[in-house]
Enzyme design. Structure first.
Site, PDB file in Angstrom:
ATOM      1  N   HIS A   1     -20.987   5.970 -12.717  1.00 34.04           N
ATOM      2  CA  HIS A   1     -20.436   7.329 -12.677  1.00 34.04           C
ATOM      3  C   HIS A   1     -21.478   8.408 -12.385  1.00 34.04           C
ATOM      4  CE1 HIS A   1     -16.893   5.472 -14.303  1.00 34.04           C
ATOM      5  NE2 HIS A   1     -16.267   6.615 -14.438  1.00 34.04           N
TER       6      HIS A   1
ATOM      7  N   ASP B   1     -13.275   3.100 -20.424  1.00 35.09           N
ATOM      8  CA  ASP B   1     -12.831   3.765 -19.206  1.00 35.09           C
ATOM      9  C   ASP B   1     -11.340   3.500 -19.073  1.00 35.09           C
ATOM     10  OD1 ASP B   1     -14.213   4.930 -16.486  1.00 35.09           O
ATOM     11  OD2 ASP B   1     -12.266   3.990 -16.158  1.00 35.09           O
TER      12      ASP B   1
ATOM     13  N   SER C   1      -8.396  10.411 -18.748  1.00 33.10           N
ATOM     14  CA  SER C   1      -9.527   9.524 -18.996  1.00 33.10           C
ATOM     15  C   SER C   1      -9.713   9.174 -20.475  1.00 33.10           C
ATOM     16  CB  SER C   1     -10.806  10.164 -18.480  1.00 33.10           C
ATOM     17  OG  SER C   1     -11.331  11.030 -19.460  1.00 33.10           O
TER      18      SER C   1
ATOM     19  N   ARG D   1     -12.673   9.595 -21.902  1.00 31.83           N
ATOM     20  CA  ARG D   1     -13.895  10.281 -22.376  1.00 31.83           C
ATOM     21  C   ARG D   1     -13.669  10.908 -23.743  1.00 31.83           C
ATOM     22  NH1 ARG D   1     -13.273  14.476 -17.428  1.00 31.83           N
ATOM     23  NH2 ARG D   1     -12.997  12.465 -16.440  1.00 31.83           N
TER      24      ARG D   1
END
Ligand code: MIC
Ligand code: SF4
Length: 747
Positions: free
Chosen positions: A92, A156, A640, A642
């Protein structure tokens, strides 16, 4: 690895027999994998949509932008070595700028500290490390680690790619990964099951991508929340393993927990060609364990909570977007809609590749279109960018002449990395704020995602359609029925794309880029330079002080779509993924303030100053010892995995997020980090919140599973409105809230 798989397959018949007996019925494939990975079969409750499953995954995968937090949290657990096979993938953080070779060199220089941290921690704790340039996490895992019947988690959201190899693969936040690597079981809400029956066979321009684009339109971005999508039916066996991977990968855009295909000959072919013939053979010998029971296929409506049927023979090629992956239509309808909605017609960029769509099949079909255009004397009319998924794909593309074909068209081949898909795209052809259209074969298209410009309209389609669009240079081109003017004035009508599923000559190999961990990591120091701008050890979040939340200000009331890209944007911010304090300055920069309609700007209600960034206001509140509340709309935290989208608000003093609904991974991330995720008992209550209100949440010491909490809205004029909010916290998760975070609860 083969021993691990053998042991799993050997244990499955008895486990499945016991489960059939317990449930009193045959099993779907999803259930077969779940029951074979349960932590404690004796105590586990089974109720879809209600029970919490405690599972033992076979492996963990992490990518560099999320691995930093995952490993920092794992380190806090004080273990010597990871409990299960785990890998880190550097993909990434590579910026797409001038092309593969230079971009990798620059990335290694720019991200040195982070890569050194990740590689030293990997070596020490027994984690496989894939260097920058080796490829995008999901491609590398598919080529090396995915296997039928397995269960894995990955930091992820597109981890479900492995469903293309018949593996149940689920995206999680770093805290989940850290705990599983530390030896704890992994917890998830027992998902409901959607069965997708595929009949017929894809024709002409239609590709696996269209299956998922069509489903996005049908089920919407929240239609898969807390559900697993299991594909079956005769059509499934006609789709290549990598094509299946495209479908399951992008199932993340439905909010699905994961998606899976049954084991078949296409998976055997893929395993064989990626040098895993032994696994293929073993799986073939245990085929009945790796597909649903025959009764399920005969009367699926008895076994799934919802059934969707797609006749592949009739499926048209689709395009979705802008701004959301569920705004779908067949490509034949796009021109009319573009005119009606005033989308900018010229295309500024066409991008193919990514973790979703860079298989040999994808690339060879796109190259077939490219060759037709070149033969007609045409070149790409837009910027054309190719991002291969892995070293293998990169070198095979080169060997088989595809790279040259794309380059003749005018393409730039970028590094085997996420690049433009995650905003790591240095684009200088437009000004910020300029409205423009782009099209890609990626899987996300939220505003600002690719280039940091919220005015870019991003459309998604298959690589072959995107390639044809690159020649046309306009959004209104229909590659199926339309035609272009060739260089000599004649008419070019593209023949439907043709490609090969797998390279006849096998995959070419480049530098593998794998670093094995040390046999004994005791002497290895994790490299974490003090005072680093990029990395900082985590301080435990404070414990709950035992008091109700009294009269807290609203930090932001977000209106409309509020994905994790809105809450914690990526692109230039990716470089601070290992430094919580620094990255927190990006909090809510993309979120639309419901009171003003402006993104990323709020009023500090304690001082009356408006037009401030949410982080600035939150830091002010924090300095005054005042917590805050966030109000959100539908499917809050979509997208996502995250966990920064939960950690930054937590770090900035947010106590609770109250929304109409949450996306799965984000809701869990909030719980893990000690923020209360609440949903309105009555969705219309969302409208009751005004900028100057203060919010109280009471009865917190009696927080109990299934019991609503009371929220009081104190109006500026002294009026008080009481509403109810619900939560999905279990007893254990209430413990995380009280301890201040899941990690605190461990220690
Ligand atoms: C994404 O596609 O949004 C990402 C970038 O891969 C994220 C992970 C991240 O933000 O690091 C995801 O899908 O989980
Ligand atoms: Fe990378 Fe994009 Fe795939 Fe996420 S969706 S893993 S950013 S290529």
């Amino acid at each position: 690895m083969i021993d691990q798989i053998r042991a799993l397959y050997q244990s499955m018949p008895a486990t499945l027999a016991a489960a059939r007996k317990k449930f009193g019925r045959p099993l779907t494939l999803t259930e077969k994998i779940l029951v074979s990975h349960v932590d404690n079969p004796d105590t586990q409750q089974w109720e879809r949509g209600k029970a919490q499953l405690l599972l033992r995954p076979d492996r963990v995968a992490m990518q560099d932008a999320t691995a930093q937090m995952a490993l920092l949290q794992f380190m806090q657990a004080g273990k010597k070595r990871v409990a299960i096979p785990s890998t880190v993938h550097c993909d990434h953080l590579i910026r797409a700028q001038t092309g593969a070779a230079e971009d990798i060199k620059r990335a290694i220089e720019e991200n040195k500290e982070v890569y050194n941290f990740l590689s030293s921690a990997s070596r020490k704790y027994g984690i496989g490390f894939w260097k920058p340039g080796a490829g995008i996490i999901h491609q590398v895992v598919l080529e090396n680690y995915g296997f039928p019947g397995g269960l894995m988690i990955g930091t992820d959201s597109h981890t479900p790619n492995m469903g293309g190899l018949g593996m149940l693969a689920i995206g999680v936040g770093g805290a989940d990964a850290g705990e599983v690597m530390a030896g704890l079981p992994w917890e998830v809400l027992h998902p409901k099951l959607i069965g997708v029956k595929l009949t017929g066979q894809l024709q002409g321009w239609s590709s696996p991508k269209d299956v998922i684009l069509y489903l996005c339109g049908l089920l919407t971005v929240k239609g898969g929340t807390n559900k697993i999508i299991e594909y079956f039916g005769p059509g499934a066996a006609t789709i290549s393993a990598t094509g299946k991977g495209t479908i399951t990968n992008m199932g993340a855009e439905l909010g699905a927990t994961t998606s899976i295909f049954p084991f078949d000959a296409k998976m055997v072919a893929y395993l064989n060609l990626t040098e895993r013939a032994e696994i293929a053979k073993l799986a073939e010998a245990h085929r009945e364990l790796l597909v649903a029971d025959p009764e399920v296929l005969q009367t699926p409506e008895k076994f799934f909570d919802q059934i969707v049927e797609i006749n592949l023979s009739e499926l048209e090629p689709h395009v979705v977007g802008p701004h959301t992956p569920d705004l779908a239509r067949p490509v034949s309808k796009l021109a009319a809609e573009a005119k009606e909605k005033n989308y900018p017609v010229p295309l500024k960029a066409a991008l193919i590749g990514s973790c979703t769509n860079s298989s040999y099949e994808d690339i060879s079909r796109a190259a077939h279109i490219a060759r037709q255009g070149l033969k007609a004397g045409l070149k790409a009319k837009t910027q054309f960018i190719v991002t291969p998924g892995s070293e293998r794909i990169f070198h095979t593309m080169k060997r088989d002449g595809f790279t040259e074909t794309f380059e003749q068209m005018g393409a730039t081949v970028m590094a085997n990395a996420c690049g433009p898909c995650i905003g790591q795209w240095k684009r200088d052809d437009i000004q910020k704020g300029e409205s423009n259209s782009i099209i890609s074969s990626y899987n996300r298209n939220f505003p600002g995602r690719n280039d940091g410009n919220a005015e870019t309209l991003s459309f998604l389609s298959s690589p072959e359609v995107v390639t044809a669009m690159a020649f046309a240079g306009v959004l209104t081109f229909d590659p199926v029925s339309g035609s272009l003017k060739a260089a000599d004035g004649t008419t070019l009508k593209f023949a439907p794309p043709k490609g090969e599923e797998l390279p006849a000559k096998g995959f070419a190999k480049g530098e593998e880029g794998f670093e094995a961990p040390a046999a004994n990591g005791d002497a290895i120091q994790v490299e974490l330079p003090p005072g680093s701008e990029r990395l900082a050890l985590l301080e435990p979040f404070p414990r709950w002080d035992g008091k109700d939340f009294a009269k807290l200000p609203i930090l932001i009331k977000a209106r409309g779509k509020c994905t994790t890209d809105h809450i914690s944007p990526a692109g230039p911010w990716l470089k601070f993924r290992g430094h919580l304090d620094k990255i927190s300055d990006n909090a809510f920069l993309g979120a639309t303030n419901a009171f003003t309609g402006e993104a990323g700007k709020v009023t500090n209600v304690l001082t009356g100053e408006s037009g401030q960034t949410p982080a600035k206001v939150a830091r002010y509140f924090k300095a005054q010892g005042v917590g805050s509340i966030v109000i959100g709309d539908e499917n809050y935290g979509e997208g996502s995995s995250r966990e920064h989208a939960a950690m930054s608000p937590r770090f900035l003093g947010v106590k609770a997020v109250i929304t109409k609904s949450f996306a799965r991974i984000h809701e869990t991330n909030l719980k893990k980090q000690g923020i209360l995720p609440l949903t309105f008992a009555n969705a219309a209550d969302y409208e009751k919140f005004e900028e100057k209100d203060r919010i109280s949440i009471t009865g917190l010491s009696h927080l109990a599973p299934g019991k609503p909490v009371e929220v009081a809205i104190h109006k500026a004029n002294g009026q008080e409105i009481k509403i109810q909010a619900q939560h999905s916290l279990t007893n254990q998760q209430i413990g995380w809230f009280k301890a201040g975070s899941a990690l605190n609860a461990l220690n």
